[in-house]
Design a protein around this motif. Structure first.
Motif, PDB file in Angstrom:
ATOM      1  N   ALA A  97       6.736  15.457  34.651  1.00  0.00           N
ATOM      2  CA  ALA A  97       5.867  16.017  33.610  1.00  0.00           C
ATOM      3  C   ALA A  97       6.622  16.976  32.689  1.00  0.00           C
ATOM      4  CB  ALA A  97       4.678  16.740  34.256  1.00  0.00           C
ATOM      5  N   VAL A  98       7.660  17.607  33.201  1.00  0.00           N
ATOM      6  CA  VAL A  98       8.267  18.674  32.386  1.00  0.00           C
ATOM      7  C   VAL A  98       9.737  18.455  32.023  1.00  0.00           C
ATOM      8  CG1 VAL A  98       6.629  20.381  33.282  1.00  0.00           C
ATOM      9  CG2 VAL A  98       8.877  20.175  34.355  1.00  0.00           C
ATOM     10  N   LYS A 131      12.778  16.659  30.337  1.00  0.00           N
ATOM     11  CA  LYS A 131      13.082  15.696  29.271  1.00  0.00           C
ATOM     12  C   LYS A 131      14.578  15.378  29.301  1.00  0.00           C
ATOM     13  CE  LYS A 131       9.458  17.261  26.116  1.00  0.00           C
ATOM     14  NZ  LYS A 131       9.163  18.701  26.212  1.00  0.00           N
ATOM     15  N   LEU A 161      -0.235  22.846  31.788  1.00  0.00           N
ATOM     16  CA  LEU A 161       0.790  22.159  32.583  1.00  0.00           C
ATOM     17  C   LEU A 161       0.141  21.107  33.476  1.00  0.00           C
ATOM     18  CD1 LEU A 161       3.243  24.900  33.961  1.00  0.00           C
ATOM     19  CD2 LEU A 161       3.778  22.994  32.426  1.00  0.00           C
ATOM     20  N   GLU A 190      -0.545  17.815  31.812  1.00  0.00           N
ATOM     21  CA  GLU A 190       0.643  16.951  31.731  1.00  0.00           C
ATOM     22  C   GLU A 190       0.967  16.344  33.094  1.00  0.00           C
ATOM     23  OE1 GLU A 190       2.106  16.035  28.885  1.00  0.00           O
ATOM     24  OE2 GLU A 190       0.441  17.176  28.035  1.00  0.00           O
ATOM     25  N   LYS A 243      -1.139  13.362  33.796  1.00  0.00           N
ATOM     26  CA  LYS A 243      -0.774  12.135  33.083  1.00  0.00           C
ATOM     27  C   LYS A 243       0.206  11.302  33.911  1.00  0.00           C
ATOM     28  CE  LYS A 243      -1.281  14.157  28.495  1.00  0.00           C
ATOM     29  NZ  LYS A 243      -0.572  14.563  27.255  1.00  0.00           N
TER      30      LYS A 243
END
Ligand code: PMP
Ligand code: GLN
Length: 383
Positions: A106-107, A109, A250, A253, A256
């Motif tokens: 989720a966090v 990249k 948070l 996300e 998801k």
């Protein structure tokens, strides 16, 4: 046909699977992979059967059954004084393993750096890699495995997105102190840094110590995804139910990812856990004494051996130094111990990118019946 190159070329079979299989092959006492050789509370087991018989056998809500999310929020308030919103800040997952993967996905990249402390639990790095991130490893030195916060500060770069913490710590059996959390707080202040706290052993802490959960520190909790697992607390590792708590943006996300990883988690088990948490809030508080008696019993028997150790501060793992016994590297010693002494353990070096030179440590799991521990210690003391 050319199959594509591996996305995880460094990854093989986990040490837990490897050592448990070796233990089985040699009929050794398995103190390697961390799981109890006894059942969870009978009433909890019965509630699973009850809910299955009642027909609770279809998909649970994506974020977890409401009764369990509410019970988790109540527990966090009771234990750490933090009010979390059961609807928007709590998600039930298929084990902490899923929660960790979803949180990282989720966090993180592509190009992000993620700080991990070695020895690091094995599931963190592959999740970072698959998301295009890069783990930056800070090696903790035995016997204390203490974090040098000045070193952490130096390791931060503008690309650092996430710091992964684990306390009580697997495999070392150490735990963070309040001073660590205060140092962390000073470190993250004014930075866009997120935290992932693996607190699966939150209720297994010894000698009267209080778990320094990130839930206790508002300035940390506002930027943290905090993960736990019912497997450890209720002696049910095979049920694979855990959870993640994070501030609503948070958590949105996180969900998801979670909704496409597993969508939801086993319904009757969630309902049973909700019943049990409500009926037995005292369970968590009884766990330290339960496991401390096992730690102490095992360590008392091991005092007669040539292994050296200081008692674990938390978790159900005891690290022991075998340098008085053998010069073998720990991976070889663990195999030797399984084959020759009939006791399986986990070597520590596999949790490091660069293990300290001459480290001669193995980890024993003491989440076992007293008789299992007695027999294991007897074999080990004879070496
Ligand atoms: N983190 C740590 C530090 C663990 O020891 C474990 C237990 N194996 C996990 C995460 C995963 O927990 P679960 O079995 O609930 O997926
Ligand atoms: N966490 C457990 C341990 O440390 C193992 C879990 C697993 O086998 N993946 O032994």
């Amino acid at each position: 046909m050319h199959y594509p190159a591996s996305k995880l070329p460094q990854v093989g079979t986990t040490i837990f699977t490897t050592m448990s299989a070796l233990a089985q092959r040699h009929q050794a006492i398995n103190l390697s992979q961390g799981f109890p050789d006894f059942d969870g509370p009978a009433e909890l087991l019965q509630r699973v059967g009850f809910h299955i018989a009642q027909g609770a056998n279809q998909y649970a809500p994506m974020s977890g059954v409401p009764a369990l999310r509410t019970a988790i929020a109540a527990k966090v308030l009771r234990c750490y004084g933090r009010q979390v919103d059961a609807d928007s800040e709590v998600t039930v997952t298929s084990g902490a393993t899923e929660a960790l993967f979803a949180a990282i996905s989720a966090v993180v990249k592509p190009g992000d750096e993620v700080l991990v402390f070695d020895p690091a639990y094995d599931s963190y790095e592959p999740a970072v890699t698959l998301n295009g991130g890069r783990t930056v490893h800070i090696a903790l030195q035995p016997p204390t495995f203490a974090i040098d916060w000045a070193q952490v500060r130096q390791a931060l770069t503008p690309r650092t997105r996430l710091i992964i913490l684990n306390s009580p710590h697997n495999p070392s059996g150490t735990a963070l102190a309040a001073a660590d959390l205060q140092a962390l707080q000073a470190l993250v202040e004014g930075r866009d840094l997120l935290l992932l706290a693996d607190e699966v052993y939150e209720h297994i802490l010894f000698d009267g110590a209080a778990h320094q959960s990130l839930h206790r520190y508002p300035a940390l909790a506002e930027r943290a995804l905090i993960v736990s697992s019912f497997g450890k607390t209720y002696h049910t590792t095979g049920w694979k139910v855990g959870y993640c708590i994070a501030p609503a943006p948070l958590m949105a996300e996180f969900r998801k990812i979670h909704q496409y990883l597993t969508f939801s988690t086993c319904t009757p088990v969630q309902l049973a856990l909700a019943d049990y948490l409500d009926a037995h809030p005292e369970h968590d508080a009884q766990l330290p004494a339960f496991y401390q008696a096992k730690r102490d019993g095992f360590n008392r028997a091991m005092a007669a051996s040539r292994f050296r150790f200081s008692p674990a501060q938390g978790t159900y793992f005891q690290v022991m130094d075998y340098s008085a016994l053998s010069d073998l590297p720990d991976t070889e010693f663990a195999v030797w111990l399984t084959e020759r002494a009939g006791v399986a353990a986990i070597p520590l070096s596999v949790f490091y990118r660069q293990p300290p030179a001459q480290m001669r440590l193995v980890r024993f799991c003491f989440a076992k019946q007293d008789e299992t521990l007695r027999q294991a210690a007897q074999r080990l003391a004879g070496l």
